[in-house]
Design a protein around this motif. Structure first.
Motif, PDB file in Angstrom:
ATOM      1  N   VAL A   5      27.925  15.206   0.345  1.00 31.40           N
ATOM      2  CA  VAL A   5      26.966  15.843   1.241  1.00 31.40           C
ATOM      3  C   VAL A   5      27.684  16.852   2.136  1.00 31.40           C
ATOM      4  O   VAL A   5      28.554  16.482   2.922  1.00 31.40           O
TER       5      VAL A   5
ATOM      6  N   SER B 258      27.109  20.736   4.474  1.00 35.86           N
ATOM      7  CA  SER B 258      26.109  21.344   5.347  1.00 35.86           C
ATOM      8  C   SER B 258      25.186  22.294   4.583  1.00 35.86           C
ATOM      9  O   SER B 258      24.068  22.550   5.016  1.00 35.86           O
TER      10      SER B 258
ATOM     11  N   HIS C 135      20.744  22.858  -0.147  1.00 37.22           N
ATOM     12  CA  HIS C 135      19.834  22.392   0.910  1.00 37.22           C
ATOM     13  C   HIS C 135      18.754  23.425   1.188  1.00 37.22           C
ATOM     14  O   HIS C 135      19.054  24.592   1.392  1.00 37.22           O
TER      15      HIS C 135
ATOM     16  N   THR D 138      15.094  21.929   2.442  1.00 37.98           N
ATOM     17  CA  THR D 138      14.563  20.980   3.429  1.00 37.98           C
ATOM     18  C   THR D 138      14.959  19.586   2.962  1.00 37.98           C
ATOM     19  O   THR D 138      15.242  19.372   1.783  1.00 37.98           O
ATOM     20  N   ARG D 139      14.977  18.640   3.880  1.00 36.63           N
ATOM     21  CA  ARG D 139      15.318  17.267   3.501  1.00 36.63           C
ATOM     22  C   ARG D 139      14.309  16.753   2.474  1.00 36.63           C
ATOM     23  O   ARG D 139      14.663  16.061   1.528  1.00 36.63           O
ATOM     24  N   GLU D 140      13.049  17.114   2.659  1.00 35.48           N
ATOM     25  CA  GLU D 140      12.008  16.698   1.726  1.00 35.48           C
ATOM     26  C   GLU D 140      12.294  17.216   0.317  1.00 35.48           C
ATOM     27  O   GLU D 140      12.197  16.475  -0.665  1.00 35.48           O
TER      28      GLU D 140
ATOM     29  N   ASP E  96      15.262  18.187  -0.820  1.00 33.19           N
ATOM     30  CA  ASP E  96      16.494  17.528  -1.279  1.00 33.19           C
ATOM     31  C   ASP E  96      16.166  16.169  -1.890  1.00 33.19           C
ATOM     32  O   ASP E  96      16.625  15.832  -2.985  1.00 33.19           O
ATOM     33  N   PHE E  97      15.369  15.388  -1.172  1.00 29.84           N
ATOM     34  CA  PHE E  97      15.057  14.035  -1.626  1.00 29.84           C
ATOM     35  C   PHE E  97      14.122  14.043  -2.833  1.00 29.84           C
ATOM     36  O   PHE E  97      14.193  13.153  -3.673  1.00 29.84           O
TER      37      PHE E  97
ATOM     38  N   ARG F 159      27.100  13.450  10.745  1.00 26.35           N
ATOM     39  CA  ARG F 159      26.041  14.107   9.956  1.00 26.35           C
ATOM     40  C   ARG F 159      25.801  13.377   8.633  1.00 26.35           C
ATOM     41  O   ARG F 159      24.669  13.232   8.194  1.00 26.35           O
TER      42      ARG F 159
ATOM     43  N   PHE G  19      22.417  11.520   7.386  1.00 30.43           N
ATOM     44  CA  PHE G  19      21.838  11.764   6.063  1.00 30.43           C
ATOM     45  C   PHE G  19      21.593  10.437   5.339  1.00 30.43           C
ATOM     46  O   PHE G  19      20.539  10.217   4.751  1.00 30.43           O
TER      47      PHE G  19
ATOM     48  N   GLU H   6      18.533   8.590   6.539  1.00 35.06           N
ATOM     49  CA  GLU H   6      17.317   9.188   5.989  1.00 35.06           C
ATOM     50  C   GLU H   6      17.173   8.846   4.502  1.00 35.06           C
ATOM     51  O   GLU H   6      16.072   8.590   4.021  1.00 35.06           O
ATOM     52  N   LEU H   7      18.286   8.852   3.792  1.00 40.38           N
ATOM     53  CA  LEU H   7      18.273   8.502   2.369  1.00 40.38           C
ATOM     54  C   LEU H   7      17.783   7.071   2.180  1.00 40.38           C
ATOM     55  O   LEU H   7      16.969   6.798   1.292  1.00 40.38           O
TER      56      LEU H   7
END
Length: 142
Positions: A8, A10, A33, A35-37, A39-40, A73, A77, A80-81
Motif C-alpha cells: 500500500v 500513497s 488509487h 477512491t477507497r470505494e 480500490d476496494f 497510514r 488502510f 478500512e480493509l
C-alpha cells in the motif's frame, strides 16, 4: 488456500497472490488509487476471482525498525480493509527493502525505467508475499 499481499502506497496498491498450495507468489496488478470505494471494489473482484482467504499487508517500518507516518497510514488502510472484507483476516509483514529487491530484479532483467515504474509496486507485493510464505513454510516444518 490463497493469500493476497498488498503493498500500500500513497498513489498505488501493488497486488500479488499465492498459488493454491501457498508455495509461490505471482504479481497481479498495480491498482492506482482513485477512491477507497473504487480500490476496494477492484480488490473484491480479485479476492472473488482468486478465492482469497487471507491478506498480508506490507508494513513500511523505517530502516531502524521505528514506526513513522507511512505505518500509521497503512494501519488506517488495514482498518478500512477489515470493515470492507470482514470475511478475510489480515496480517502485517515487514516490508523493509522489498521495493529495493524488486528494483534490483527489474534492473537485472533489463526492464526500462518507464516500465519499472509501472510494475514496481506489484513486484514489491510479490516480495512481501514470498517472505510471508517462506515464514509459514518454516513455521509448519516445526
Amino acid at each position: 488456500m490463497r493469500i493476497m499481499s498488498l503493498d500500500v502506497g500513497s498513489v498505488t496498491i501493488g497486488v500479488a497472490v499465492s498459488d493454491l498450495f501457498g508455495w509461490t507468489a505471482q504479481g497481479l496488478e498495480t491498482i492506482r488509487h482513485t477512491t477507497r470505494e473504487a480500490d476496494f471494489k477492484r480488490l473484491r473482484q480479485l479476492t472473488d476471482q482468486y478465492q482469497v482467504e487471507e491478506f498480508v499487508i506490507g508494513l513500511p517500518l523505517n530502516m531502524d525498525g521505528t514506526r513513522g507516518i507511512r505505518v500509521e497510514r497503512t494501519e488506517a488502510f488495514a482498518e478500512e480493509l477489515a470493515k470492507a472484507f470482514p470475511d478475510i483476516p489480515y496480517h502485517f509483514w515487514d516490508e523493509r527493502l522489498t521495493t529495493v529487491m524488486a528494483q534490483k530484479q527489474l534492473i537485472a532483467a533489463d526492464v526500462s525505467r518507464k516500465k519499472r515504474k509501472k510494475v514496481i509496486d506489484k513486484m514489491a507485493a510479490v516480495a512481501i508475499l514470498e517472505g510471508y510464505l517462506q515464514h509459514l513454510s518454516l513455521k509448519n516444518r516445526g
